[in-house]
Design an enzyme around this catalytic site. Structure first.
Site, PDB file in Angstrom:
ATOM      1  N   CYS A 184       5.925 -28.709 -11.647  1.00 14.45           N
ATOM      2  CA  CYS A 184       5.724 -27.614 -10.684  1.00 14.45           C
ATOM      3  C   CYS A 184       5.750 -26.239 -11.353  1.00 14.45           C
ATOM      4  O   CYS A 184       5.276 -25.264 -10.780  1.00 14.45           O
ATOM      5  CB  CYS A 184       6.770 -27.682  -9.585  1.00 14.45           C
ATOM      6  SG  CYS A 184       6.761 -29.266  -8.754  1.00 14.45           S
TER       7      CYS A 184
ATOM      8  N   HIS B  78       7.431 -21.159  -5.710  1.00  9.94           N
ATOM      9  CA  HIS B  78       6.877 -22.508  -5.629  1.00  9.94           C
ATOM     10  C   HIS B  78       7.275 -23.099  -4.273  1.00  9.94           C
ATOM     11  O   HIS B  78       8.414 -22.967  -3.837  1.00  9.94           O
ATOM     12  CB  HIS B  78       7.445 -23.358  -6.770  1.00  9.94           C
ATOM     13  CG  HIS B  78       7.163 -24.819  -6.617  1.00  9.94           C
ATOM     14  ND1 HIS B  78       5.888 -25.294  -6.437  1.00  9.94           N
ATOM     15  CD2 HIS B  78       7.981 -25.900  -6.592  1.00  9.94           C
ATOM     16  CE1 HIS B  78       5.942 -26.605  -6.320  1.00  9.94           C
ATOM     17  NE2 HIS B  78       7.201 -26.998  -6.412  1.00  9.94           N
TER      18      HIS B  78
ATOM     19  N   ASN C 147       4.110 -29.846  -0.928  1.00 13.13           N
ATOM     20  CA  ASN C 147       4.336 -29.504  -2.333  1.00 13.13           C
ATOM     21  C   ASN C 147       3.119 -29.941  -3.155  1.00 13.13           C
ATOM     22  O   ASN C 147       2.859 -31.133  -3.284  1.00 13.13           O
ATOM     23  CB  ASN C 147       5.609 -30.223  -2.808  1.00 13.13           C
ATOM     24  CG  ASN C 147       5.961 -29.910  -4.250  1.00 13.13           C
ATOM     25  OD1 ASN C 147       5.174 -29.330  -4.988  1.00 13.13           O
ATOM     26  ND2 ASN C 147       7.168 -30.298  -4.647  1.00 13.13           N
TER      27      ASN C 147
HETATM   28  O1  UT7 Z   1       8.754 -29.532  -6.655  1.00 14.15           O
HETATM   29  C1  UT7 Z   1      10.060 -29.690  -7.113  1.00 14.15           C
HETATM   30  C2  UT7 Z   1      10.534 -31.067  -6.896  1.00 14.15           C
HETATM   31  N1  UT7 Z   1      11.016 -31.440  -5.626  1.00 14.15           N
HETATM   32  C3  UT7 Z   1      11.858 -30.727  -4.837  1.00 14.15           C
HETATM   33  O2  UT7 Z   1      12.132 -29.574  -5.044  1.00 14.15           O
HETATM   34  C4  UT7 Z   1      12.472 -31.458  -3.687  1.00 14.15           C
HETATM   35  C5  UT7 Z   1      13.923 -31.060  -3.529  1.00 14.15           C
HETATM   36  N2  UT7 Z   1      14.603 -31.822  -2.477  1.00 14.15           N
HETATM   37  C6  UT7 Z   1      14.311 -31.717  -1.170  1.00 14.15           C
HETATM   38  O3  UT7 Z   1      13.396 -31.011  -0.791  1.00 14.15           O
HETATM   39  C7  UT7 Z   1      15.190 -32.452  -0.185  1.00 14.15           C
HETATM   40  O4  UT7 Z   1      16.287 -32.998  -0.863  1.00 14.15           O
HETATM   41  C8  UT7 Z   1      14.457 -33.579   0.591  1.00 14.15           C
HETATM   42  C9  UT7 Z   1      13.483 -32.963   1.585  1.00 14.15           C
HETATM   43  C10 UT7 Z   1      13.711 -34.483  -0.379  1.00 14.15           C
HETATM   44  C11 UT7 Z   1      15.461 -34.411   1.392  1.00 14.15           C
HETATM   45  O5  UT7 Z   1      16.189 -33.574   2.254  1.00 14.15           O
HETATM   46  P1  UT7 Z   1      17.793 -33.698   2.315  1.00 14.15           P
HETATM   47  O6  UT7 Z   1      18.249 -32.777   3.344  1.00 14.15           O
HETATM   48  O7  UT7 Z   1      18.280 -33.505   0.910  1.00 14.15           O
HETATM   49  O8  UT7 Z   1      17.973 -35.173   2.827  1.00 14.15           O
HETATM   50  P2  UT7 Z   1      18.742 -36.392   2.120  1.00 14.15           P
HETATM   51  O9  UT7 Z   1      17.958 -36.888   0.951  1.00 14.15           O
HETATM   52  O10 UT7 Z   1      20.158 -35.976   1.893  1.00 14.15           O
HETATM   53  O11 UT7 Z   1      18.680 -37.438   3.278  1.00 14.15           O
HETATM   54  C12 UT7 Z   1      19.325 -37.231   4.529  1.00 14.15           C
HETATM   55  C13 UT7 Z   1      19.012 -38.401   5.442  1.00 14.15           C
HETATM   56  C14 UT7 Z   1      19.188 -39.768   4.781  1.00 14.15           C
HETATM   57  O12 UT7 Z   1      19.709 -40.631   5.744  1.00 14.15           O
HETATM   58  P3  UT7 Z   1      21.276 -41.014   5.750  1.00 14.15           P
HETATM   59  O13 UT7 Z   1      21.528 -41.606   4.397  1.00 14.15           O
HETATM   60  O14 UT7 Z   1      21.996 -39.706   5.956  1.00 14.15           O
HETATM   61  O15 UT7 Z   1      21.389 -41.964   6.883  1.00 14.15           O
HETATM   62  C15 UT7 Z   1      17.793 -40.178   4.448  1.00 14.15           C
HETATM   63  O16 UT7 Z   1      17.633 -41.571   4.419  1.00 14.15           O
HETATM   64  O17 UT7 Z   1      17.641 -38.335   5.836  1.00 14.15           O
HETATM   65  C16 UT7 Z   1      17.023 -39.581   5.587  1.00 14.15           C
HETATM   66  N3  UT7 Z   1      15.607 -39.324   5.280  1.00 14.15           N
HETATM   67  C17 UT7 Z   1      14.668 -39.280   6.223  1.00 14.15           C
HETATM   68  N4  UT7 Z   1      14.713 -39.402   7.555  1.00 14.15           N
HETATM   69  C18 UT7 Z   1      13.567 -39.270   8.241  1.00 14.15           C
HETATM   70  C19 UT7 Z   1      15.052 -39.111   4.063  1.00 14.15           C
HETATM   71  N5  UT7 Z   1      13.737 -38.912   4.210  1.00 14.15           N
HETATM   72  C20 UT7 Z   1      13.473 -39.014   5.545  1.00 14.15           C
HETATM   73  C21 UT7 Z   1      12.296 -38.884   6.307  1.00 14.15           C
HETATM   74  N6  UT7 Z   1      12.407 -39.023   7.646  1.00 14.15           N
HETATM   75  N7  UT7 Z   1      11.110 -38.611   5.753  1.00 14.15           N
END
Ligand code: UT7
Length: 350
Positions: A113, A253, A283
């Site tokens: 990125c 970004h 992204n």
């Molecule tokens: O370009 C640079 C590289 N990438 C990034 O910068 C991405 C950086 N990270 C993020 O943007 C965020 O961490 C995410 C958007 C990927 C995830 O958001 P989060 O608030 O960190 O969620 P999490 O991974 O902590 O997951 C929270 C919950 C989980 O469920 P439990 O374990 O709490 O029951 C996940 O399983 O949300 C669940 N979850 C979803 N639920 C519905 C994860 N993805 C989804 C989804 N829909 N698509």
């Protein structure tokens, strides 16, 4: 003339739109979850016959037209991508041929990125030393090809697209005022496409295990992204002798609106000075910053003379920040000055 500026910008975004509702019919997710956790509403998906070099070419042609430069005048093409057409030859060479940029040297650069800002930094060195006069830097991705469409934690995040910039010499004090680059390979495992390279060559087993797709520890990347982008932004402003208060527009970004909010808050840049288009594209990795700069200028948010701060963070880990005195790159300034001249009394008949 030791400065460097973006003389022309261009973009190429596939027509097909995949909405959050579309994804909710593919994996267990919802529009509300995606919107509130990421800020994304829809993303573009390249059709089956379109590869990264095709998107790169479309963006490059528009950037050349906006810069008023012919393909033969380009000295170097740098394509920043994590989704090259193939492992080799370089996607940049495919673009060079299709563009007819016969005089240009060309290579690919892989900084995920942060790739576009890394490419700008490299291109600017060639111009500053007088080695080259015109460098085409392209960020181009078809991330839809390496996404695991059954993994809801990643498939909702990424999209396809390309942005290109023609770099040229400029008077000192115009264009690029400073760049900061950084990397931390100690966290290389946090975002990767594990198979298909020399460590884990493509095999039936790697394909069956889906190891040619993006693997990411999103929560950890989020935690590291915010301070890295803040630090790089502060460093680049200090390097250029500027303050946060001098920034007219922050173009970060676009990986997650919550990351952008947190970075803006820590830097002390209120929302009105932060550019967001993640809702439309998701992204798009290396294409994110050039597409955002293009959208900001064509949308009237960025004008010649403005001070622009750009910052990126991604796989590697890598990060980068750059600060610019904007000189206009999409013809908006020329169109505006024409409208103004037409509106001046006495010029209606001319
Ligand atoms: O370009 C640079 C590289 N990438 C990034 O910068 C991405 C950086 N990270 C993020 O943007 C965020 O961490 C995410 C958007 C990927 C995830 O958001 P989060 O608030 O960190 O969620 P999490 O991974 O902590 O997951 C929270 C919950 C989980 O469920 P439990 O374990 O709490 O029951 C996940 O399983 O949300 C669940 N979850 C979803 N639920 C519905 C994860 N993805 C989804 C989804 N829909 N698509």
């Amino acid at each position: 003339m030791t400065g460097v500026t973006i003389r022309g910008l261009g973009v190429s975004l596939p027509e097909e739109i995949r909405t959050n509702a579309d994804l909710a019919s593919m994996v267990e997710t919802s529009h509300e979850w995606i919107l509130t956790r990421t800020g994304i509403v829809e993303r573009r998906i390249a059709s089956a016959t379109v590869a990264t070099s095709d998107l790169a070419l479309g963006a490059a042609r528009q950037a050349l037209a906006n810069a008023g430069v012919e393909a033969e005048e380009i000295d170097l093409i740098i394509v920043a991508t994590v989704t090259p057409d193939m492992l080799f030859p370089a996607t940049g060479c495919l673009v060079q041929e299709a563009l007819g940029a016969r005089r240009a040297a060309s290579f690919d650069l892989e900084a995920a990125c942060s790739g576009f800002l890394y490419g700008v930094s490299v291109g600017a060195q060639f111009i500053r030393t007088g080695t080259y006069r015109r460098v085409l830097v392209i960020g181009a991705e078809t991330l839809s090809r390496i996404v695991d469409w059954s993994d809801r934690s990643t498939c909702v995040l990424f999209g396809d697209g390309a942005g290109a910039a023609v770099l040229e010499p400029a008077p000192e004090g115009e264009g690029l005022l400073g760049v900061v680059l950084g990397a931390d390979g100690g966290h290389a495992d946090l975002i990767s496409q594990p198979a298909g390279g020399s460590r884990r060559p493509a095999s039936l087993e790697t394909v069956l295990q889906g190891e040619h797709t993006i693997r990411m520890n999103g929560r950890e990347v989020f935690r590291l992204a915010v301070p890295a982008m803040v630090r790089a932004s502060e460093q680049v402003l200090a390097q250029a002798g500027l303050r946060v208060a001098d920034v007219d527009l922050f173009v970060p970004h676009q990986a997650n609106a919550r990351i952008i909010d947190a970075v803006g808050e820590r830097l002390g840049i209120e929302r009105e000075r932060v550019f967001l288009n993640i809702e439309r594209y998701g992204n798009i990795s290396s294409a994110s910053i050039p597409v955002s700069l293009y959208d900001a200028e064509t949308g009237g948010r960025l004008r010649p003379g403005d001070l622009v701060l750009t910052a990126a963070f991604g796989a590697g880990l890598t990060w980068a920040a750059a600060v610019w005195r904007w000189t206009g790159a999409t013809g908006q300034d020329r169109a505006l000055s024409r409208v103004r001249s037409l509106l001046e009394p006495g010029t209606w008949e001319s």
